[in-house]
Design an enzyme around this catalytic site. Structure first.
Site, PDB file in Angstrom:
ATOM      1  N   ASP A  87       0.855  -1.184   0.000  1.00 60.14           N
ATOM      2  CA  ASP A  87       0.000   0.000   0.000  1.00 60.14           C
ATOM      3  C   ASP A  87       0.891   1.234   0.000  1.00 60.14           C
ATOM      4  OD1 ASP A  87       0.855  -0.362   2.614  1.00 60.14           O
ATOM      5  OD2 ASP A  87      -1.054   0.171   3.526  1.00 60.14           O
ATOM      6  N   PRO A  88       0.337   2.422  -0.250  1.00 59.54           N
ATOM      7  CA  PRO A  88       1.171   3.623  -0.374  1.00 59.54           C
ATOM      8  C   PRO A  88       1.936   3.931   0.916  1.00 59.54           C
ATOM      9  CG  PRO A  88      -1.054   4.026  -1.208  1.00 59.54           C
ATOM     10  CD  PRO A  88      -1.080   2.706  -0.502  1.00 59.54           C
TER      11      PRO A  88
END
Length: 223
Positions: free
Chosen positions: A67-68
């Site tokens: 995920d970011p």
């Protein structure tokens, strides 16, 4: 439903955008951005940056992230990438280290990987948004369903793509990819906690360039 995304992607993903799970996902994400006062990353206009940086048929290499980044001003919608003014995160430092060793080149000390994306590297996270300071906070809200479908669509509709799967999460996507049509490269995650378990010394980047040459594709400058 309408999604602001590059035209070729809009064409291949239109059915996905109209599915019920995606509509619920969009509703949830809009509410998060509206109520969390700038603490959802990346900025809304960059959620689909990986798609908007690279037309569908121009993909040569797929690198799958998690995920970011959940720190302020880090995430820019490209897996492992940060804006040019931001300090290069440890995982990306190890990626550059492996490139320098594998390809015997000097990398540019700039964490913005848009320069790779425009050459054909699709830098996709399995989850496309995150809340500040809370890794995996947007897990299981629908992004994984969407990005799994993206991987399957790439595998089905394109050929001779290099898929780089780093770490257990990325490697769990192996079953979505047709090994008779594509090159699948697997190793540990480039995080400092696991880079020495296979990532450093994996020679994935030289293997990728050899494969692209073999299939008469323009090679990528990974500097």
């Amino acid at each position: 439903m309408k999604v602001k995304i590059e035209e070729s992607w809009k064409e291949v993903l239109n059915n996905e955008f109209n599915k019920e799970y995606f509509k619920k996902l969009v509703k949830f994400i809009k509410h998060e951005y509206k109520t969390k006062n700038g603490k959802i990353f990346p900025p809304p206009k960059l959620i689909f940056n990986a798609f908007n940086s690279l037309p569908f048929k121009d993909i040569k290499v797929v690198i799958i992230g998690q995920d970011p980044y959940h720190g302020k001003n880090q995430a820019n919608g490209l897996a492992f990438s940060v804006d040019s003014k931001i300090k290069i995160p440890p995982s990306l430092q190890n990626i550059f280290k492996e490139i320098e060793k594998s390809l015997k080149i000097k990398t540019i000390p700039n964490g913005d990987l848009k320069r790779w994306a425009i050459q054909g590297v699709f830098l996709i996270n399995t989850i496309l948004t995150v809340e500040e300071g809370k890794p995996s906070s947007h897990k299981a809200i629908g992004w994984e369903i969407f990005t799994d479908e993206v991987i399957k669509i790439i595998s089905k509709n394109l050929k001779n793509i290099v898929f780089m799967l780093w770490g257990n999460l990325a490697r769990s996507k192996k079953g979505l990819i047709d090994p008779t049509k594509h090159l699948i490269l697997e190793t540990s995650h480039p995080s400092p906690y696991s880079a020495n378990n296979g990532f450093l010394g994996s020679n994935h980047f030289s293997s990728a360039l050899d494969y692209l040459k073999k299939h008469n594709k323009n090679i990528i400058n990974f500097q």
